[in-house]
Structures are given as C-alpha cells and as structure tokens.
Design an enzyme around this catalytic site. Structure first.
Site, PDB file in Angstrom:
ATOM      1  N   LYS A 100     -25.884  -1.187  16.478  1.00  0.00           N
ATOM      2  CA  LYS A 100     -26.222   0.187  16.846  1.00  0.00           C
ATOM      3  C   LYS A 100     -25.767   0.457  18.278  1.00  0.00           C
ATOM      4  O   LYS A 100     -25.911  -0.398  19.154  1.00  0.00           O
ATOM      5  CB  LYS A 100     -27.737   0.370  16.735  1.00  0.00           C
ATOM      6  CG  LYS A 100     -28.234   1.785  16.969  1.00  0.00           C
ATOM      7  CD  LYS A 100     -29.753   1.851  16.824  1.00  0.00           C
ATOM      8  CE  LYS A 100     -30.302   3.250  17.001  1.00  0.00           C
ATOM      9  NZ  LYS A 100     -31.774   3.280  16.882  1.00  0.00           N
ATOM     10  N   SER A 147     -37.325   4.076  13.626  1.00  0.00           N
ATOM     11  CA  SER A 147     -35.866   4.207  13.600  1.00  0.00           C
ATOM     12  C   SER A 147     -35.102   3.077  12.897  1.00  0.00           C
ATOM     13  O   SER A 147     -33.896   3.205  12.692  1.00  0.00           O
ATOM     14  CB  SER A 147     -35.319   4.370  15.020  1.00  0.00           C
ATOM     15  OG  SER A 147     -35.468   5.695  15.448  1.00  0.00           O
ATOM     16  N   SER A 181     -33.310   6.808  13.641  1.00  0.00           N
ATOM     17  CA  SER A 181     -32.067   6.972  14.361  1.00  0.00           C
ATOM     18  C   SER A 181     -31.004   5.918  14.071  1.00  0.00           C
ATOM     19  O   SER A 181     -29.830   6.122  14.385  1.00  0.00           O
ATOM     20  CB  SER A 181     -32.344   6.993  15.863  1.00  0.00           C
ATOM     21  OG  SER A 181     -32.839   5.742  16.298  1.00  0.00           O
TER      22      SER A 181
END
Lengths: 357, 94
Positions: A75, A174, A150
């Site tokens: 990420k 997330s 996210s």
C-alpha cells in the site's frame, strides 16, 4: 504459471524448491498479467519491475528463506526505499523515501519481492479508495463496484491474483473492510504487534500494518515475519511472537462471540445472511462454541473514532508543510503563504477536513 | 455549537490551509453534521471505574546511545529547495 499465482504461498515455495518454476519466471508472468488486466482494475499506482526482477534473481539462489521469491504488493502509505511513495496524495508526488518501513525490511530479508505500490484513499482517509488523488480502483468481481478502502488497491490486487500477498494499513477498518468487499482475507493485528515505523501516520494510537492474502494460512505466514518489537517504534509490543502456523492448525477450543448490536439497523440483508451462514458453519465444525454477547457501546464507536482519528490526524498532517519534502507551492512569497498554498494545492477535500479539526 | 464560515476560516488559518470560498461553505455544513453526529456521546454517563486496557506497554526507555541516523544528503534529497546542507524557505523576518 497462472496456477501457481492463484495458489498458496506454501505451494509456490514448494514449486520453487522442487525446481518446477523459478522466482524470475513467476515475476515475468505476474507482470504480464498485471499489464494485461490492471488497466481495468487500477490496483497499482506504480510497479517496481526492474528491481523486482533483479531481486527475483537473487531469491532464486536462496530458496530456504521463509518467503523466498514470494511477490508482495505494498500500500502506498508504506515507505519503500528508492521507490516513490505518495500516500495517494498530490502533496507527496515525486517523494522518494530514503528508508524502508520495518515491516518491509523484514519481508525483504525473508525473501519477499516487492511488485509495486497499491492505490489507496489519500493518507488512508476513506473507505472506498475514491479519495485517491490519482485514480479509481475497481472491484475485480464487478468493476461497477468499489473495492472498499482505504487499502482498496491491495485488496483488489490480491483478488485479481496480481500478487501473492499485500500489505495494507488499518486505522478504522481499512484492511478488514476492503478484504471483505473483495472476498479475500485481511488481518488487522492487535495494536503494537507490527511496527509502524515507515507507515505514514494517520491516527497514531490506532494505526496498524497488516496482511491481505487469499487464505488464512498465507496471512499467518506474512504476520509471522512482520510481527515483533522494533526499537524504531516504541509503541511496538515486546510480547513473544507465537508460531502462527502451528497455532492456526491446532487452535484448541475456541469461543466466538457474536455481538447482537452488529446485526441491528442498517445491515444489508445479503450481508446479514452470509454472516449468519458463516456462524452456522463454525458451529457445525463442532470444536467452536458460538456465544451471543452484547457490546452496548457499539453505537458510539464511530463517534469516538471520529474524535480520536481526526485529532491525531490534524497533528500528524502538520509535517506536510512544503519545507523538507513533497510539494511546495510555487506561488508563495512569504513563509505563511508557502504553508497555506502548499497545503491548499496538495491536499484533497477529505484530508483538508481532517486537518481542520 | 454552531459552525459557520468564520469559524471554519479561523480553524483553517490555524491549520495553515488556504480554503476556497466554496470549500468554506461546504466544510461549515459538513463539520456541523459531524459535530451533531458526535454529540450522541454526551448521553454517556462517565463510568466510575475507567475501562481496562489490555495492552499496557512497559515504559519505552532505552540507553542514551549514539546510533547512526539519516545522512544529511539522504535527508535533503527530497527537499523542494536547498542551500548547501540546509533546507531553504522563504524569508521569515521581513
């Protein structure tokens, strides 16, 4: 090659060790698959081809490492040395970190190969990956749907078999929520289990790095490597790291609590039904006891979260001021204007809201 | 508490973010909605005992040793503007 990329980490390691394939061969196929399909998904913000193929060569020579030649997606809120890290924000466009996050250093030492950086909501603030300054990520099961967020890029990459494992971060769901929306496994470890060093801070007392994978066993293999105390993060736990693979296979008697408040107003009937089905399946296994419980403060959780996360975020975001790295407004004449214009130009709406509290 | 344009302007000034006129109105409304939402916490009675927290960490102290840190060139490599071994910013003293 595709069958290995759909399978488990254990099977891929076995295939390497029995010379049925090599890390380099796997990485070539992987990049080919990503090139062919990621324009429809948008999971990756950037790939690290050259270094990945170079590392694959090295990994092929030491196949005893626990994650030798295992592709990993990261990420974009996690710092990668010499590889642009933007946190999904315009304010960090072009930022090339001089260091790796500790979790990443450990995974590299274990033989994992970084494929690239995945899309996310700006500074992990969001639940749909639509708050990225750069692109949308689509749910691989239905491109009309969100992958969640996210960590939506990481979740979509795993569901699309663009990587064997991915790192995400979780402050208020997330990792868990996009994993659920993409039908994969996502694990938010206990706070402090994994070092936060190199994770761009959002809500520091809540932030966690964790794995997204296609099986629980694969998640255990990743957590095994990234868990443990790190002198660079004083909030990381020094509690002994158990052998997750062993514990996973013989967990002993388990009791699973089902909070009645989670099935209240607002739950989608399809979601409710599939959770009920999962509870039923656990019950049928015989070794797991299901217990109805009550967590009466559930309805207050989001309100509390909002206060903690945004209070911490507004402090954490103060470092993006155009002085040491990232975007600096060209228009500013005074220091004050430099701060104000830099942040106005660099931050998206959700981040501006978070910073203004 | 009422959140209006002026309050958002003041908060944005403190956060050093220049907001556009349309953002001021939008944020005033949105922050008002959020504030209203979190007001539900006012109904909670303060518990007599504090909630327990499982992961109590030992004090994070370590010996005061000099350890390697980021070399100056590495620290400066993302600098928007630099002079020699320093970050350069607009003039501070008028």
């Amino acid at each position: 090659m595709i069958e290995f990329l759909r399978g488990s980490i254990a099977d891929l390691l076995q295939a390497y060790r029995s010379s049925r394939t090599t890390p380099k061969e796997i990485l070539y196929s992987l990049f080919q698959i990503i090139d062919e399909h990621d324009h429809q998904i948008g999971a990756f913000l950037r790939l690290d081809r050259e270094r990945a193929l170079h590392d694959a060569d090295a990994a092929g020579k030491d196949l005893e490492k626990p994650l030798a030649g295992i592709p990993l997606a990261v990420k974009d809120v996690i710092s990668t040395r010499d590889l642009e890290t933007t946190c999904g924000s315009r304010i960090l466009r072009g930022y090339i970190p001089p260091f790796d996050a500790t979790a990443l250093t450990r995974l590299r030492n274990a033989g994992a190969i970084i494929v690239g950086k995945t899309n996310c909501d700006e500074f992990a603030m969001g639940s749909s990956t639509e708050n990225s300054a750069f692109q949308l990520t689509r749910n691989p099961w239905n491109p009309e749907y969100t992958p969640g967020g996210s960590s939506g890029g990481s979740a979509a990459a795993i569901a699309s078999c663009f990587s064997m494992a991915a790192l995400g971060s979780d402050t208020g769901g997330s990792i868990r929520q996009p994993a659920s929306l993409c039908g994969i496994v996502g694990l938010k470890p206990s706070y402090g289990r994994v070092s936060r060093y190199g994770l761009a801070a959002f809500g520091s007392s809540l932030d966690c790095i964790g794995p997204l994978t296609r099986s629980v066993e694969d998640a255990a293999r990743i957590l095994q490597i990234i868990a443990g105390h790190d002198p660079a993060d004083s909030t990381s736990s020094s509690a002994v790291v158990p052998d997750y693979l062993t514990e996973m296979k013989a967990p002993g008697r388990l009791r699973v609590g089902v909070p009645k408040e989670y099935f209240g107003e607002g739950i989608d009937p399809q979601v409710g039904a599939s959770v009920e089905a999962a509870i039923h399946e656990l019950e049928q296994s015989g070794s797991i006891e299901i217990k109805q419980i009550s967590l009466p403060h559930t309805e207050l959780a989001i309100a509390v979260y909002y206060i903690i996360a945004t209070a911490e975020a507004s402090s954490n975001l103060s470092r993006y001021d155009g002085v040491r790295y990232g975007h600096r407004s060209a228009a500013a004449k005074t220091l004050r204007e430099m701060y104000e214009n830099t942040r106005a130009e660099g931050f998206g709406a959700e981040v501006k809201r978070s910073a203004s509290r | 508490m009422k959140i209006d344009r002026d309050l958002v302007l003041e908060i944005a000034r403190l956060a050093r973010i220049e907001l556009r006129a349309d953002e001021l109105d939008l944020f005033a409304q949105q922050l008002q909605d959020i504030l209203q939402y979190i007001e539900k916490l006012n109904q909670v009675k303060q518990p007599s005992e504090p909630f327990s927290y499982r992961n109590v960490l030992p004090p994070a102290l370590r010996p005061d040793e000099v350890l390697p840190s980021l070399p100056v060139e590495e620290a400066l490599r993302n600098a928007p503007e630099r002079v020699k071994r320093f970050f350069k910013v607009p003039r501070i003293i008028p």
